[in-house]
Scaffold this active site. Structure first.
Site, PDB file in Angstrom:
ATOM      1  CE  LYS A  72       9.763  21.331 -28.740  1.00  0.00           C
ATOM      2  NZ  LYS A  72      10.188  22.003 -29.992  1.00  0.00           N
ATOM      3  CB  SER A 148      13.424  23.516 -28.930  1.00  0.00           C
ATOM      4  OG  SER A 148      12.327  23.508 -29.828  1.00  0.00           O
ATOM      5  CB  SER A 172      12.992  23.200 -32.878  1.00  0.00           C
ATOM      6  OG  SER A 172      13.647  24.318 -32.330  1.00  0.00           O
TER       7      SER A 172
END
Length: 467
Positions: A72, A148, A172
């Site tokens: 990520k 996210s 997230s």
């Protein structure tokens, strides 16, 4: 290796093929890259292509040797590459060294060949960054993959990789896993180090992964749960590896369930029905299940978390302004982020401490439930995946829509408890619906054992989007 063969295996399975010399790490990387090239233009999950770097740094050892993997673009630094956090402000913020979790992944033999999309600073439960662009859900391209860690979940659901790094400060990991039909475990506070950085959002944030299988999540957590010198708090690695726990029977658990939406008016009817059906499934599996009320002052927790997060964003942006010698200007960050920044600048030191005290009080109240029960079951989200743009298209309704979508995840970031989402239900339109299970602090083993049992009872691995 063709895509059909590649997708039939999870990460542990692919590593086994490499270990037995049935396939090479290069062939796995080629399969992952081919799939990325085929589908990423539609979903925008991978925003940094590091394929050539990966080809030049082949892995030759480790329990997950040769398995293609994605980081990520937030929280985990990879030396020599920028960590943008989804913001144009950090487009050129090239890391000088690996984060501890990145080093652990490399030691395990994972082949890191890209970075995934994320909203600016991980602030949203959808992935629609102005800088990195909109990320789309492989199950329905008009809908969000969540956030996210939306890019990570979209990449896994689309078959680019079997598992990907993710992080969770308010839901997230669990939100995108629920939206994309994946397994997502948020570990306990202190389980995974943020070194060389400090804590994220006063300890609310934690790193791990989104995966298609339970055993992949367990294996990756075994790899990552390595305390580092100077960590502000940590949990020691388990005596029994999580990968072994995931294959064990859970025994008869005391499970509380609720159809409540903790931070909104109520659940979508399909999510409520899914909770009740999952409660019945748990009863059929031999567990003691009963409806219960969740304790604690949710409104106070929500207000305190908002102040702490805003102050944390302000501290980070003020530090960047000091580093470069000029203030952060409008246009360098998104307008909602600027509003959060300004709010954070107005949070006094005393207000920040009071916020922490409120969060700690909430955690103590919540812990009382787990004196009676082993696990809490509730819906991960308020609804299946929402249309892209829905939360932000009416400025007057942003807060209401935000918590209507994610009413049940933030609480457990603030308590520090482990929580997982399991893809056990589907909407009438074919969208995944995740069910959330929470255990007491440090109780990942309980959750992994239960998840393994649920995975056998209601398999989901072969249920993939039509992308």
């Amino acid at each position: 290796m063709d895509f059909g063969d590649y997708r039939r295996h999870d990460a542990v399975g692919l590593a086994g093929l490499v270990a037995r010399r049935e396939v090479s790490a290069r062939e796995l990387l080629d399969a992952a890259v081919a799939r990325m090239e085929a589908v990423n233009p539609q979903i925008n999950a991978v925003t940094q292509d590091l394929t050539e770097r990966a080809r030049g740094q082949p892995a030759d050892a480790g329990p997950l040797c040769g398995v293609p993997f994605l980081l990520k673009d937030l929280g985990a630094a990879l030396a020599g590459t920028p960590t943008t956090a989804g913001s144009r402000l950090f487009a050129n913020a090239v890391a000088q060294a690996d984060s501890a979790i990145t080093a652990a992944y490399k030691d395990a033999g994972l082949s890191i060949f890209g970075k995934t999309n994320t909203p600016e600073f991980g602030l949203w439960p959808m992935t629609e960054s102005e800088f990195l662009g909109v990320c789309r859900n492989p199950w329905d391209l008009s809908r969000t993959p969540g956030g996210s860690s939306g890019g990570a979940a979209a990449a896994v659901a689309a078959g680019i990789v079997p598992a990907a790094h993710a992080s969770d400060g308010g839901g997230s990991i669990r939100t995108p896993a629920s939206c994309c039909g994946l397994f997502g475990m948020k570990p306990s506070r202190g389980r995974v180090s943020f070194a060389p950085l400090g804590e994220g959002w006063a300890g609310a944030s934690i790193q791990h992964a989104v995966t298609r299988s339970v055993r992949d999540s367990a294996a990756l957590l075994d790899v990552a749960c390595r305390p580092q010198p100077g960590d502000p708090y940590f949990l020691a690695p388990p005596e029994t590896p999580f990968a072994e726990e995931a294959a064990r029977e859970p025994g008869r658990l005391r499970i509380a369930f609720t159809t409540a939406a903790m931070q909104s008016a109520g659940l979508d009817p399909e999510c409520e029905a899914a909770v009740r059906e999952t409660a019945r499934l748990c009863e059929q599996l031999g567990h003691e299940v009963e409806e219960a009320k969740i304790p604690g002052d949710v409104a106070a927790m929500q207000a305190a978390a908002g102040a702490v997060i805003a102050a944390s964003i302000a501290a980070n942006l003020d530090a960047e302004a000091e580093r470069r010698g000029r203030p952060i200007e409008a246009g360098e960050i998104e307008a909602p982020t600027m509003a959060t920044y300004r709010r954070g600048q107005g949070v006094s030191a005393a207000a920040y401490v009071r916020g922490l005290q409120a969060l700690h009080a909430y955690a103590r109240a919540e812990a009382q439930l787990f004196e009676t029960y082993d696990v809490l079951l509730l819906s991960t989200l308020g609804s299946p995946a929402i249309p892209i743009g829905w939360i932000l298209d009416d400025p007057k309704q942003i807060a209401e829509r935000l918590f209507a979508f994610m009413p049940n995840t933030q609480a457990f970031n603030n308590t520090g408890q482990p929580a997982m989402t399991v893809p056990l239900a589907w909407s009438r339109s074919g969208l995944p619906i995740g069910m959330q299970f929470v255990a007491r602090m440090g109780g990942e083993a309980t959750l992994f054992r239960l998840a393994g049992q649920l995975e056998q009872a209601r398999p989901w691995f072969d249920r993939t989007p039509p992308l």
